[in-house]
Design a protein around this motif. Structure first.
Motif, mmCIF file in Angstrom:
data_model
loop_
_atom_site.group_PDB
_atom_site.id
_atom_site.type_symbol
_atom_site.label_atom_id
_atom_site.label_comp_id
_atom_site.label_asym_id
_atom_site.label_seq_id
_atom_site.Cartn_x
_atom_site.Cartn_y
_atom_site.Cartn_z
ATOM 1 N N THR A 60 2.536 1.600 -3.571
ATOM 2 C CA THR A 60 1.474 2.274 -4.341
ATOM 3 C C THR A 60 1.037 3.687 -4.220
ATOM 4 O OG1 THR A 60 0.539 0.100 -4.240
ATOM 5 C CG2 THR A 60 -0.976 1.708 -5.283
ATOM 6 N N THR A 61 0.816 4.219 -3.121
ATOM 7 C CA THR A 61 0.681 5.484 -2.638
ATOM 8 C C THR A 61 1.906 6.520 -3.149
ATOM 9 O OG1 THR A 61 -0.582 5.020 -0.683
ATOM 10 C CG2 THR A 61 0.278 7.175 -0.739
ATOM 11 N N THR B 177 1.780 2.153 6.507
ATOM 12 C CA THR B 177 1.409 2.507 5.280
ATOM 13 C C THR B 177 2.180 3.832 4.944
ATOM 14 O OG1 THR B 177 -0.497 1.202 4.533
ATOM 15 C CG2 THR B 177 0.157 2.917 3.142
ATOM 16 N N ALA C 75 0.667 -1.189 0.046
ATOM 17 C CA ALA C 75 0.062 -0.031 -0.006
ATOM 18 C C ALA C 75 0.860 1.079 0.017
ATOM 19 C CB ALA C 75 -0.871 -0.040 1.243
ATOM 20 N N GLY D 158 -3.357 3.492 -2.087
ATOM 21 C CA GLY D 158 -2.769 2.553 -0.887
ATOM 22 C C GLY D 158 -3.928 2.109 -0.308
#
Length: 433
Positions: free
Chosen positions: A23-24, A320, A20, A310
Motif C-alpha cells: 500500500t505504501t 513493512t 502495508a 501502510g
C-alpha cells in the motif's frame, strides 16, 4: 524474522506488514517519475536520475527497516527537489553539481547531530500540542494532495484559489468510485482495503481507456554513471552558498521531525510523554540516506508521509519498510508496470488517510490559547501554503513567543528556543518557501 522485527511486541503478522508495504509503495511510486521530471529542469538527465531516485529510496528504506525497525519508507523529498531545481539552479544560477554538494553537506551535519543525539533532543523538546498539530496537519495535507491528484479539487479563478473539479470527467468519477469502495471495505473491516481500492480503480481506469497501457512492462535501468559522484562539495562550502545549505538543512530537518512524529502518533508508537522511543534510529536512517543521495545524483531524502497509508493497513515494524524497498528494487526493471497507477487511483488513499489522522485534535487544550493558537497556525499553514515546513516553522516560532507573553516562559524548554531560532533563520534566508 518475526523475532528480529518484534512482531509479537507490535501485534502484527507477515500478512499485515506485506499488505502495508504494498500500500505504501503504490501511494508513493509516483516519485519514480515525478522526481526525475523536476530535477531535469536543473539539468540532471532524466534517465540516470530515475535510477538514482530508486536506488536512494531502496538504500534509505532498507536502513530504516533493518536498523530502525520502523514502517516508514524513505525517498527523495518533493519540496526539496523543487527548491533545488527551481530556486537554487534556475533562479540563483548555481550548477546542479553544487546544489547536490549542499545536500551532501546537510546530510553529513544531520548524521553528526544524530549520532550525538542533538536531533532527538530537539524533537523531544517539542510540546505535545504541536506534535498533535503536526499529525493533524500532515493528515489534512495528505487529503489536500489527494483531492488535487484525483481532480476533485482544482485551481480556481481570481478570488477563489481552489474550486470543485469537473465531477463529470471519467477520472474524477473513477476516483469517487475508488474512494467509496475503499471506505466500504474499511467499514466492513476488510484487510487490504486501501490497496484493493487503488488496484480496482487502476484496473477500471485502464479498462475504460482513461489510463493508457505502457508500451513495455520490463526495461533495463538507465545508466547511472553520468551523475554518479558528480556533486561539487568545494563550491558548496563557499561562504556565499551558506544560506542555501542552511535552508536545505532546516527544511529537511523540520520535514523529517514533523513526519516522524505525525506518523508515529498515528501508528501508536509514541510513549506516554509523546516521544518516539529511540527516535535517533529513524533519524539516522534519514541522515545516512540524505548523505548517500547526492552521491548517487539526487536530492534530499527522508521519511515519506505516504507511509501513513501502510500504517493504516496495520504496518508497525521495519518489515513493512523492507517490502517497500523490495518493490522499489523491482521497479528498476519494472518501472513501466509500477508507474501505471494513475493519480486518481493513489489519490483516494491519501484522502482516506486524512480522515484517520485528525484524531489527535482531541489532545490539544482548546481552553489554553498559548497551546491552541500555535497548533492552529501549524495546521492551517501546512495546508493553505501547501508546505509542511512553513506550518511547522510558524508553530515552533509562535509557541515560545505566546508562552512568554502570557507569563508562562517556564513552560518553554531550551530546545524549543533553539527550534524557534531555526524557524527565524528559515524565514530570513528563504522567505518565499
Amino acid at each position: 524474522m518475526k523475532h528480529f522485527f518484534q512482531f509479537e511486541r507490535y501485534n502484527t503478522t507477515y500478512r499485515k506488514e506485506t499488505v502495508a508495504g504494498i500500500t505504501t509503495f503504490l501511494t508513493m511510486a509516483y516519485i519514480i517519475i515525478v522526481n526525475p521530471a523536476i530535477l531535469e529542469a536543473a539539468g540532471i538527465p532524466r534517465g540516470p536520475s530515475t535510477t538514482a531516485t530508486i536506488v536512494a529510496a531502496v538504500f534509505g528504506t532498507v536502513v530504516m527497516a533493518l536498523y530502525a525497525n520502523r514502517p516508514f519508507a524513505i525517498a527523495p523529498y518533493m519540496s526539496e527537489n523543487a527548491f533545488i531545481a527551481f530556486t537554487v539552479v534556475k533562479v540563483l544560477g548555481y550548477s546542479w553539481q553544487t546544489a547536490l554538494g549542499a545536500v551532501f553537506v546537510a546530510g553529513v551535519l544531520f548524521t553528526v547531530l544524530t549520532v550525538f543525539k542533538v536531533r532527538s533532543w530537539l524533537a523531544e523538546a517539542i510540546p505535545l500540542s504541536l506534535k498533535c498539530a503536526f499529525a493533524v496537519g500532515i493528515g489534512l495535507f495528505l487529503t489536500f494532495i489527494g483531492l488535487n491528484e484525483t481532480g476533485l479539487v482544482t485551481l480556481g479563478v481570481p478570488g477563489a484559489p481552489v474550486k470543485m473539479g469537473n465531477i463529470a470527467s471519467p477520472s474524477v468519477l473513477l476516483a469517487v468510485f475508488g474512494y467509496l469502495l475503499t471506505v466500504f471495505l474499511m467499514t466492513r473491516k476488510i484487510h487490504g482495503a486501501i490497496v484493493i481500492g487503488i488496484v480496482a480503480t487502476t484496473v477500471l481506469s485502464v479498462a475504460c481507456g482513461v489510463t493508457p497501457m505502457p508500451t513495455e512492462f520490463v526495461s533495463m535501468p538507465p545508466d547511472l554513471s553520468p551523475i554518479l559522484f558528480q556533486l561539487n562539495i568545494g563550491d558548496a562550502l563557499d561562504i556565499r552558498f551558506f544560506p542555501v545549505v542552511l535552508t536545505i538543512f532546516i527544511m529537511a530537518f523540520l520535514d523529517t521531525v514533523g513526519t516522524l512524529i505525525g506518523l508515529s502518533m498515528r501508528a501508536d508508537l509514541l510513549d506516554e510523554k509523546g516521544n518516539l522511543p529511540e527516535i535517533e534510529k529513524p533519524m539516522l536512517a534519514d541522515a545516512l540516506a540524505t548523505t548517500v543521495a547526492p552521491l548517487l545524483g539526487t536530492t534530499t531524502t527522508g521519511a515519506y508521509i505516504e507511509s501513513a497509508t501502510g500504517i493504516e493497513e496495520g504496518g508497525r515494524t521495519g518489515f513493512t519498510a523492507l517490502v517497500v524497498a523490495g518493490l522499489f528494487l523491482m521497479s528498476l526493471f519494472f518501472a513501466p508496470l509500477f508507474t501505471i497507477v494513475p493519480p486518481h487511483a493513489y489519490g483516494i488513499a491519501l484522502i482516506v488517510i486524512g480522515s484517520f489522522m485528525i484524531e489527535p485534535l482531541r489532545r490539544i487544550d482548546f481552553e489554553d490559547f498559548t497551546e491552541l493558537v500555535p497548533a492552529f497556525l501549524t495546521i492551517v499553514l501546512m495546508i493553505f501554503t501547501y508546505n509542511i515546513g512553513v506550518g511547522m516553522s510558524t508553530g515552533l516560532l509562535t509557541y515560545p513567543l505566546l508562552k512568554t507573553a502570557a507569563g508562562k516562559r517556564h513552560q518553554v524548554s531550551a530546545g524549543m528556543w533553539v527550534l524557534a531560532g531555526l524557524a527565524v533563520l528559515l524565514f530570513v534566508f528563504f522567505p518565499k518557501m
